[in-house]
Design an enzyme around this catalytic site. Structure first.
Site: not given
Ligand SMILES: CSC[C@H]1O[C@H](OP(=O)(O)O)[C@H](O)[C@@H]1O
Length: 367
Positions: A206, A247
């Site tokens: 990401q 999260d």
């Molecule tokens: C602002 S929440 C962002 C948070 O969510 C991501 O997880 P995912 O991409 O698996 O939904 C990640 O933990 C980020 O820090």
């Protein structure tokens, strides 16, 4: 946020019974809009991470309930929608928070009023997220400004502040602005010199595919790094502060975030680097105190680790295997950083220590 001059949110109503999203599995190579028209399509979009990020997962689930009720606005239909969406991903508490809010708003209403009310409540959740994150940005920008002034030592701001972030907690993880990146955008808009170290964030990347794409489009100086580089940079004084997302954060300040966050916090603690968390209040789980033992950690398909997908030189999207056939793979999606390693929580109401008293000082109604 603006992409090539056009203002976007990550999710928006796009006609009667249609909700549009940016398909984040196609970034950074293609910017694709997908239109959702049903509960099943919305559940898939969350489960397969077309939309991801705790606040955006909550908003998407809210819109998913509204889409579901167009097909079945009965009590059974409402419960089925909430159960289906809740089961999509276990860690981000925003999902449960949004569904509880939708259920509380809709269950007392007659079926005939539920679709309109659901669409209005989902839109309210989305609008509130934007304002919450805007506030987090302003409170966090003050921290970046203070770091810049320390570096300037009384002279005019010059030396960029080096911020390290993990995963994507930018506007793509929310409806707009982001949480960890909101202070970066706000400080950048204020003209504070800064640079962002972007953890690639294996295995879903990401950081490499989403955070870098965001910062590039916004013109924010940044450098993508392998996840294991951060500690070295901190040892050599190249990181002024870390800001990450979350999260789920417990009432005592334990922070659950993308896998690898805990290791970054350990390195920051060892090197005296401030470690902050962008924390919108719907991401606080007031019902738990021990994050390591009480927060469910998602385990995803091992192919996210054993395979890599990217674009070839001639523009084809290909997936290749990077582990031997048959080697078992473990794919834990999140970890928990104990509050003792967190310098401060940047909420929409200000910055507080990662403690129960700190959070209750900003949210006394939770006492
Ligand atoms: C602002 S929440 C962002 C948070 O969510 C991501 O997880 P995912 O991409 O698996 O939904 C990640 O933990 C980020 O820090």
């Amino acid at each position: 946020m603006r992409i090539d001059g056009t203002a976007y949110r990550t999710i928006w109503p796009d006609g009667e019974g249609v909700v549009a999203i940016i398909d984040q599995t196609r970034l950074p190579h293609d910017f694709a809009i997908v239109r959702l028209t049903s509960l099943e399509e919305t559940a898939h979009a969350i489960r397969a991470m077309l939309v991801r990020g705790a606040p955006l997962i909550g908003a998407a689930a809210a819109y998913g309930v509204a889409l579901a009720l167009r097909a079945d606005a009965s009590d059974r239909g409402l419960e089925r929608a909430c159960a289906t969406l809740l089961a999509t991903r276990p860690t981000a508490v925003n999902l449960r928070w949004a569904l509880d809010r939708m259920r509380g708003r809709l269950a007392p209403l007659p079926e005939s009023q539920r679709v309109e009310a659901a669409e209005a409540e989902a839109a309210a959740i989305a609008d509130e997220d934007v304002e919450i994150n805007r506030s987090i940005g302003l409170h966090g920008a003050a921290l970046i400004r203070a770091a810049a002034e320390r570096k300037a030592q009384g002279k005019s701001l010059g030396e960029p502040v080096n911020v390290l972030t993990h995963c994507n907690a930018g506007w793509l993880a929310t409806v707009d602005w982001g949480t960890a990146l909101a202070p970066v955008y706000a400080a950048f808009e204020q003209g504070i010199p800064l640079h962002v170290w972007v953890d690639e964030t294996r295995p879903r990347n990401q950081g490499a595919s989403l955070t870098a794409w965001e910062l590039k489009h916004h013109g924010v100086p940044h450098t993508v790094i392998a996840d294991n580089v951060g500690g070295h940079l901190m040892q050599h004084g190249k990181v002024d502060l870390c800001i990450v997302g979350t999260d789920r954060t417990t009432a005592t300040g334990d922070v659950c975030n993308k896998i690898g966050t805990y290791l970054k916090a350990l390195a920051a603690h060892d090197n005296g680097v401030p470690f902050y968390v962008g924390l919108p209040s719907p991401t606080i789980d007031w019902t738990i105190a021990d994050g390591v033992r009480e927060i469910p950690i998602e385990e995803r398909d091992g192919r996210e680790v054993s395979e890599l997908t990217g674009r070839t030189a001639d523009g084809r999207i290909e997936t290749v295997r990077v582990t031997p056939d048959g080697s078992p793979v473990a794919n834990y999606g999140f970890d928990v950083t104990p509050a003792r390693l967190v310098t401060g929580l940047i909420t929409e109401r200000g910055v507080c220590p990662a403690t129960r008293d700190g959070l209750l000082g900003l949210f006394p109604e939770r006492g």
